[in-house]
Scaffold this active site. Structure first.
Site, PDB file in Angstrom:
ATOM      1  N   THR A   1     -14.128   5.894   0.599  1.00 54.19           N
ATOM      2  CA  THR A   1     -14.118   5.384  -0.772  1.00 54.19           C
ATOM      3  C   THR A   1     -15.163   4.286  -0.906  1.00 54.19           C
ATOM      4  OG1 THR A   1     -12.285   3.895  -0.184  1.00 54.19           O
ATOM      5  CG2 THR A   1     -11.728   6.011  -1.199  1.00 54.19           C
TER       6      THR A   1
ATOM      7  N   VAL B   1      -6.933   3.477 -13.085  1.00 55.98           N
ATOM      8  CA  VAL B   1      -6.083   2.403 -12.575  1.00 55.98           C
ATOM      9  C   VAL B   1      -6.792   1.053 -12.630  1.00 55.98           C
ATOM     10  CG1 VAL B   1      -5.001   1.517 -10.458  1.00 55.98           C
ATOM     11  CG2 VAL B   1      -4.597   3.876 -11.180  1.00 55.98           C
TER      12      VAL B   1
ATOM     13  N   LYS C   1       0.820  -1.211   0.000  1.00 61.95           N
ATOM     14  CA  LYS C   1       0.000   0.000   0.000  1.00 61.95           C
ATOM     15  C   LYS C   1       0.859   1.268   0.000  1.00 61.95           C
ATOM     16  CE  LYS C   1      -3.995   0.129   1.890  1.00 61.95           C
ATOM     17  NZ  LYS C   1      -4.742  -0.113   0.651  1.00 61.95           N
ATOM     18  N   GLY C   2       1.922   1.262   0.807  1.00 59.94           N
ATOM     19  CA  GLY C   2       2.775   2.442   0.843  1.00 59.94           C
ATOM     20  C   GLY C   2       3.457   2.700  -0.486  1.00 59.94           C
TER      21      GLY C   2
ATOM     22  N   ASP D   1      -5.228   2.774  -3.219  1.00 62.97           N
ATOM     23  CA  ASP D   1      -3.905   3.374  -3.027  1.00 62.97           C
ATOM     24  C   ASP D   1      -3.658   4.501  -4.026  1.00 62.97           C
ATOM     25  OD1 ASP D   1      -3.457   1.473  -1.044  1.00 62.97           O
ATOM     26  OD2 ASP D   1      -2.602   0.051  -2.469  1.00 62.97           O
TER      27      ASP D   1
END
Length: 297
Positions: free
Chosen positions: A217, A279, A39-40, A249
């Protein structure tokens, strides 16, 4: 646009399946692919491709996967000076159904070796940032350390509370924008989140704990947001999804870029929603982003 991301990196092992496997079921995969994830790292790569100067603080394994991840981050415009090689690279085993939905098993590996001391060593990167972007795939003690540094120095914090878990009121009070999905919001608040009224009440409870704004979201339904001045829905672009992995993300990375641009929260959400809609039409959590999305400096 100077953004620091403290978080996770993974190698994603993706298996294409007709449907998400059920308990006790054996299912043949029709295809296997390897992608970069975490995720980061997903959020950092998104922001980097959108034109931000991104510094990443986290760990990769002391293995070939770790070196591949570091090279990929660099290639996507992310500064890796604060990335350590330790342990085994984190991995995500992902089932991707024909419908575009996914199911994910995480092996944290090096991500769970991120320490508060490591974060403190790179405090100057956080202090000099315009936005700090956090998630919960590293130990909570490291997340809290990063948030404390940012909060004491007036740096806005975006926290994506995933994977879902309980968060202390102390940490919540430091968050500028909290970005849960419906399930994460329900876990955080212990409240239902199915209707607009329920979303309103759940978000209100977080604002009362000191959160500056909540952006929920909602997948294909878009997003619901609330701060102390306004609330409402932002509709999502309608697309045919191939792979929803990393959509949230990408949303967070773009939201951080919008915040750096001093855009309104609604305009930032619109920008992030458009990007995440793109995405999901691509494979993998870190697809190449067209230059048309890039913020003009």
């Amino acid at each position: 646009m100077n953004i620091t991301v403290v978080g996770s990196t993974n190698i994603d092992l993706v298996y294409l399946v007709p449907h998400i496997v059920a308990a006790g079921e054996t299912l043949h995969s029709t295809k296997h692919e390897l992608f970069f994830g975490g995720k980061g790292a997903n959020q950092a790569v998104t922001a980097g491709q959108l034109g931000a100067m991104v510094h990443f603080i986290g760990n990769v394994g002391a293995d070939d996967f770790g070196e591949q991840i570091k090279q990929n981050l660099q290639d996507k415009g992310v500064n890796i000076a604060a990335v350590q090689n330790v342990g085994i690279t984190g991995q995500a085993i992902i089932q991707l159904a024909d419908s575009g939905e996914n199911s994910i098993i995480l092996f944290p590996g090096a991500n769970f070796l991120v320490t508060p001391e490591q974060i403190e060593q790179h405090a100057e990167r956080i202090v000099s940032s315009e936005v700090l972007l956090l998630q919960l795939e590293i130990p909570m003690s490291a997340v809290e350390t990063a948030a404390n540094i940012a909060s004491k120095n007036g740096v806005p914090i975006i926290l994506n509370p995933a994977p879902a878990q309980q968060i202390s009121d102390s940490l919540l009070s430091k968050i500028s924008i909290l970005t849960p999905n419906e399930t994460e919001l329900a876990i955080l608040t212990g409240m239902k989140t199915e209707t607009e009224e329920e979303l309103f009440q759940a978000c209100s409870s977080l604002l009362q704990k000191g959160v500056g704004a909540v952006v929920v979201t909602l997948g294909a339904k878009g997003a619901y947001y609330m701060n102390h001045f306004e609330h409402g829905y932002v509709q999502a672009n309608k697309v045919v999804a191939k792979d929803t992995t990393g959509a949230g993300d990408a949303f967070n990375g773009a939201l951080a870029v919008g915040l750096c641009q001093r855009s309104s929260i609604k305009d930032s959400i619109l920008y992030a929603s458009k990007l995440s809609a793109y995405v999901v039409t691509q494979m993998g959590a870190q697809p190449a982003i067209p230059s048309s999305f890039r913020v003009k400096s």
